[in-house]
Design a protein around this motif. Structure first.
Motif, PDB file in Angstrom:
ATOM      1  N   TRP A 281      -2.494  -6.023  -0.381  1.00 34.08           N
ATOM      2  CA  TRP A 281      -2.642  -4.719  -1.039  1.00 34.08           C
ATOM      3  C   TRP A 281      -3.683  -3.891  -0.299  1.00 34.08           C
ATOM      4  O   TRP A 281      -4.680  -4.421   0.218  1.00 34.08           O
TER       5      TRP A 281
ATOM      6  N   SER B  84       0.864  -1.182   0.000  1.00 37.95           N
ATOM      7  CA  SER B  84       0.000   0.000   0.000  1.00 37.95           C
ATOM      8  C   SER B  84       0.898   1.229   0.000  1.00 37.95           C
ATOM      9  O   SER B  84       2.100   1.152   0.242  1.00 37.95           O
TER      10      SER B  84
ATOM     11  N   LEU C  24      -2.370  -1.840 -10.180  1.00 36.50           N
ATOM     12  CA  LEU C  24      -2.212  -3.276  -9.951  1.00 36.50           C
ATOM     13  C   LEU C  24      -1.899  -4.023 -11.242  1.00 36.50           C
ATOM     14  O   LEU C  24      -1.349  -5.128 -11.199  1.00 36.50           O
TER      15      LEU C  24
END
Length: 295
Positions: free
Chosen positions: A246, A211, A268
């Motif tokens: 994530w 993140s 992503l």
């Protein structure tokens, strides 16, 4: 005479819709909720006051992004009163779980209550702008966390990985490291802080959240803003495919710019370009750690 803290907007009210189609049960493992303040007052002493970012806006964002599950992390904005996260869990139809903020001497009864309420871990901050705790006290807590099925989540400045790492290896529970250890993406994968982070992940008790690519790469030119962060995230996922999570980090506190959540999802495509590894990152790994009970 006291001056009221500056109030800031930290998220886009109308982010773009991503082009990337996410797999079933895709999980955002790192968000916060703020307020509404009449019901959930902010902690005192904040230097910057974010505008409310309540659960309804979070739910709506996830519908737009195609995210079905989520882990809400208690923020210093609300201090040790975890009721704002508990409320979001209770209204989340089984798709939202939490990570609490507690003191190291928290009572066992409170740990039991948090676990029953849908919290899966507790978080400690080791950041210069936040009130810190002693790492030895945190490690001493971990046998009690184990008794309640809770893991340890840590947020620290990148240089502290060398000091904290040996202590964290003594944890009796899994350890989740926030935001890729807050490394400076411009320094690359060979920098000593990132290398120390990867050495921790050689022990399968450790997990890392990819993140905050907008945090660790915030000073790059706009057209390259997340490229270095994406590269580090991809390196971690390639090397430790079973230990990576994530999160969007909505509503993006402490940022130099407000990221577009649709763009963060589309990133992503670079971090996990293969469908199988994307499914592992967004669905399998979160299920393994957080133990969602809904299908």
């Amino acid at each position: 005479m006291t001056t009221s803290p500056t109030e800031v907007q930290t998220y886009l009210p109308d982010p773009s819709s991503p082009t990337l189609r996410l797999p079933p049960f895709a999980c955002d493992t790192h968000v916060h909720v703020f307020g509404p303040r009449p019901k959930f007052p902010y902690a005192s002493g904040l230097k910057v006051t974010p505008q409310d970012a309540p659960k309804e806006k979070l739910y709506a964002l996830h519908r737009r992004l195609g995210i079905e599950r989520c882990v809400i992390v208690q923020s210093a904005v609300h201090g040790y009163d975890n009721s704002v996260v508990q409320d979001a869990i209770e209204h989340g139809e089984g798709r939202y779980l939490g990570v609490a903020l507690v003191q190291p001497d928290v009572a066992d009864a409170e740990l039991e209550r948090l676990a029953r309420a849908g919290f899966r871990g507790v978080r400690f901050n080791f950041m210069s702008h936040l009130v810190g705790v002693d790492i030895d006290d945190v490690i001493a807590l971990t046998p009690r966390l184990a008794a309640h099925g809770l893991h340890l989540q840590v947020h620290f400045e990148s240089k502290l990985v060398h000091e904290l790492g040996p202590k964290l290896k003594q944890s009796h529970v899994p350890v989740v490291i926030d935001h890729m250890g807050r490394v400076d993406a411009r320094l690359g994968a060979q920098h000593e802080d990132f290398q120390a982070l990867m050495r921790l992940l050689d022990t399968d008790r450790f997990w890392v959240k990819v993140s905050g690519i907008d945090r660790i790469d915030a000073n790059a030119p706009p057209e390259e803003r997340y490229r270095a962060g994406e590269g580090l995230a991809r390196t971690l996922l390639d090397r430790f495919p079973n230990q990576v999570l994530w999160g969007s980090d909505w509503p993006h506190p402490n940022h130099t710019h407000i990221p577009d959540d649709g763009a963060l999802v589309d990133a992503l495509s670079s971090i996990a370009p293969d469908a199988a590894i994307l499914h592992k990152l967004l669905a399998q790994n979160p299920q393994s750690l957080y133990r969602f009970t809904t299908d």
